[in-house]
Scaffold this motif. Structure first.
Motif, short mmCIF file in Angstrom:
data_model
loop_
_atom_site.label_atom_id
_atom_site.label_comp_id
_atom_site.label_asym_id
_atom_site.label_seq_id
_atom_site.Cartn_x
_atom_site.Cartn_y
_atom_site.Cartn_z
N PHE A 13 39.47 50.43 37.70
CA PHE A 13 38.29 50.82 38.46
C PHE A 13 37.02 50.53 37.66
N PHE A 14 37.06 50.88 36.40
CA PHE A 14 35.91 50.68 35.50
C PHE A 14 35.49 49.21 35.49
N ASN A 15 36.47 48.32 35.32
CA ASN A 15 36.19 46.89 35.33
C ASN A 15 35.67 46.42 36.67
N ASN A 16 36.30 46.92 37.74
CA ASN A 16 35.90 46.51 39.08
C ASN A 16 34.44 46.84 39.36
N CYS A 17 33.96 47.96 38.82
CA CYS A 17 32.56 48.36 39.06
C CYS A 17 31.61 47.27 38.59
N PHE A 18 31.82 46.80 37.38
CA PHE A 18 30.91 45.80 36.80
C PHE A 18 30.88 44.52 37.63
N LYS A 19 32.01 44.19 38.26
CA LYS A 19 32.07 42.96 39.06
C LYS A 19 31.25 43.10 40.33
#
Ligand code: SF4
Lengths: 467, 201
Positions: B107-113
């Motif tokens: 989820f954390f990574n997906n936010c930045f994308k």
């Protein structure tokens, strides 16, 4: 050379580029794709006029919302939206020239079961999929993790992922397991101990005698739920069992390539004095058959225990536990083994493999179900065929189980297999979140043998009493 | 991708821990093949009753939080599935920043994308921000990515950490794929080496 963990070794073998701040481009050996998290990624490629960089390393299979009833090739069996997603995958697979197993193919099934079964998953590989349970493939000593749709698009276009290295965590399960205790109990017990955020920032390597003793199926069950413990991935070092499982599979190397692969795979273990950022040790003999009582996979207790009270916890968990108990309709102090079950679901990428069906069938054999509804959903068409050949399907059918076709089914209830509000389910899947198996549905996670026991008695049951 | 520079907005408090992706966006809404339009179903099962009526007690249904752009949440936010529909729904609703003591990795990574800034802070600081968020509409918080600082409505300044590469991409609205494609030579070279050392792959 400095000592390395298994994770270090696989990582080092896949760094295609490293920036000064440690941000790496990690090369991806296998990219698995399913219908729910990929349409937007393919659409992105089309809009930018990009191709799939390595179609031969990309494998697609519809699983999440396909019906699991007979006659499902007929598109009329799906809702409009599901049909659009499955047809989009059909089209994308064809347009971009990637490997594809449609529902009409006996090899179709849950993506994490199909990969290993077909020999796509091999030791030492990097494997990704737009699905959090990609961790399953770690059982082969492959670095495998879930990614989001933007990352799916990134891998399709570049065959790499932008990554920073995680920390190393060792989870050791020592000694032997007691009778009635399975891989599912191990993995739930670990999450019960470390919590759902205990693995955040780590790649976990599971080791110890109890892990070595597990079959490949059991190891997949353990790694599958690494994500429920918050870890990026779970790993188990490959050994003879791994090699035996892989050898001869359709996409496994052959001849001289097999020998070369084997030579490398045998170097894939954590060196004795490798550095661990965190170590958790659990005695195998301390693990009991467990069930979950709440709405987080960390809400784990031995089947012999009673429902806890919110006050038994600290901090934010007090309120979370209160909410869970309310949602689950449970009273503190109630015996877990007194909880009555409406529905039993045996399947999913956690426990939908042949060994899981064998374990459940052994308990069910010659008995009748006492629950309203019980279903077995094999993880793939091949698992289903094998179970039929071994006579397991008949055992289930005679006991009153529904014998379904392969797919994710009631694990996440995107297809028509859903719980009704308030309906209570004993499930071999991996998530007991609110609404996971249908709005208002109540899920208790457990092993296939425990699920079978619940089906026979109509309530959560200590499987050891039936053995 | 939209740039994220400085955000001044209303923060909504959601102290619940382990808010999972099924709560953020239930799977019935995953059947879309688009990225947009998910905002109305953000937190669907908490936000609406079975008949589709709004639950007046749910934070984002309260008049003072309907335009929230920041979410202050309990521990382990975004755990569960890899579905990017979760950040898509958050973004579509209008939330651009989520603050918690920890986030699930994917989820954390997906936010930045998706141009969303997830901020991890120690419990005491999240507690301060939670209190500030509870004040409602007039309590506007400021999140300054360049300076890596959050300023509460009382003017208290809380610094935060962020990965330098991710910060750079967010500030400039950069597309990851384009950046990686610039390194195609390194990927080609890797493939050539791997074809030698691991030809069975
Ligand atoms: S079986 Fe469940 S957990 Fe596994 S891939 Fe399907 S939906 Fe995800």
């Amino acid at each position: 050379m400095s000592p390395k963990t298994l994770y270090d070794k696989i990582w080092d073998a896949h760094v295609a580029h490293e920036a000064e701040d440690g941000t790496c481009l990690l090369y991806i050996d296998r990219h698995l794709v399913h219908e729910v998290t990929s349409p937007q990624a393919f659409e992105g490629l089309r809009m930018a006029g990009r191709k799939v960089r390595a179609p031969e390393k990309t494998i697609a299979v519809p699983d999440h919302n396909v019906p699991t009833t007979e006659g499902r090739e007929d598109p009329a069996q799906m809702t409009e939206e599901s049909r659009i997603q499955v047809q989009a995958l059909d089209k994308n697979a064809r347009d971009f020239g990637i490997h594809y197993y449609p529902v009409s193919d006996i090899r179709q099934g849950i993506v994490h079961i199909v990969g290993p079964e077909q020999g796509w998953t091999l030791p030492g590989m990097t494997v990704v999929c737009g699905d959090s349970h990609t961790a399953t493939h770690g059982a082969f000593g492959a670095l495998a993790h879930g990614i989001g749709t933007s990352e799916v698009e990134h891998v399709l276009a570049t065959q790499t992922l932008i990554q920073k290295k995680s920390k190393n965590m060792k989870v050791e399960i020592t000694g032997k397991l007691n009778p009635g205790v399975t891989a599912k109990d191990i993995t739930l017990a670990v999450i019960g101990k470390t919590g759902t955020a205990g693995g955040t920032g780590y790649v976990i390597e599971y080791c110890g005698e109890a892990i070595r003793d597990l079959s490949m199926e059991g190891r997949m069950t353990v790694c599958n739920m690494a994500i429920e413990g918050g870890a990026r991935a779970g790993l188990i070092a490959p050994d003879q069992k791994t090699f035996d499982y892989v050898q001869g599979r359709p996409h496994a190397p052959k001849g001289a390539q097999w020998e070369a692969a084997l030579a490398w795979w045998k170097t894939l273990y954590s060196d004795d004095d490798a550095h661990w950022d965190k170590v958790v040790t659990i005695k195998g003999e301390d693990i009991a058959p467990v069930v979950t009582w709440g709405t987080s996979p960390e809400d784990v207790l031995p089947i012999t225990a009673t429902v806890p009270a919110p006050e038994d916890f600290k901090g934010g968990k007090v309120e979370a536990a209160r909410r869970s108990l309310d949602y689950m309709g449970l009273t503190p102090g109630q015996k877990l083994s007194d909880i009555e079950i409406d529905t039993v679901f045996i399947g999913s990428c956690t426990n939908g493999r042949i060994e899981d069906l064998r374990a459940a069938a052994e308990i069910v054999k010659g008995k009748k179900i006492k629950v309203k509804r019980a279903m077995v959903v094999p993880g793939s068409g091949l698992v289903r065929a094998q179970a039929e050949e071994e006579g397991l399907a008949d055992i289930f059918r005679e006991a009153g189980f529904e014998w379904r076709l392969a797919g994710c089914s009631m694990c996440l209830a995107m297809n028509p297999d859903q719980l009704q509000p308030g309906e209570r389910c004993a499930a071999t899947s991996n998530r007991n979140f609110e609404g996971r198996q249908g709005r208002g549905g109540r899920t208790h996670l457990l092993s296939p043998a425990m699920a079978a026991a619940a089906a026979i008695t109509g309530k959560l049951t200590d499987v050891r009493e039936l053995m | 991708m939209d740039k994220f520079e400085k955000l001044q907005g209303i923060a909504a408090p959601m102290p619940l821990i382990n808010i999972d992706t099924d709560m953020i966006i239930p799977k019935v809404f995953l059947k879309t093949i688009k990225r947009s339009g998910l905002g109305v179903n953000l937190f669907d099962e908490m936000r609406y009753d079975a008949d589709g009526n709004e639950n007046p007690y749910f934070v984002l249904n309260k008049p003072q939080y309907r335009d929230a752009e920041i979410l202050v949440a309990g521990d382990n936010f975004g755990c569960g599935s890899s579905r990017e529909h979760a950040p898509w729904a958050i973004k579509d609703f209008g939330i651009k920043c989520v603050i918690s003591t920890s986030f699930a990795d994917i989820f954390f990574n997906n936010c930045f994308k998706n141009g969303i800034l997830p901020i991890v802070l120690p419990q005491e600081q999240v507690d301060i921000l939670m209190k500030d968020a509870e004040k409602g509409q007039n309590a506007r918080m400021t999140v300054d990515l360049e300076a890596q600082e959050i300023t509460t409505s009382d003017g208290e300044v809380i610094p935060f950490e962020v990965d330098s590469f991710k910060k750079h991409c967010l500030l400039n609205g950069l597309d990851d794929i384009g950046l990686t494609m610039e390194k195609a030579a390194a990927i080609d070279a890797f493939e050539t080496r791997a074809a030698q050392s691991r030809p069975w792959v």
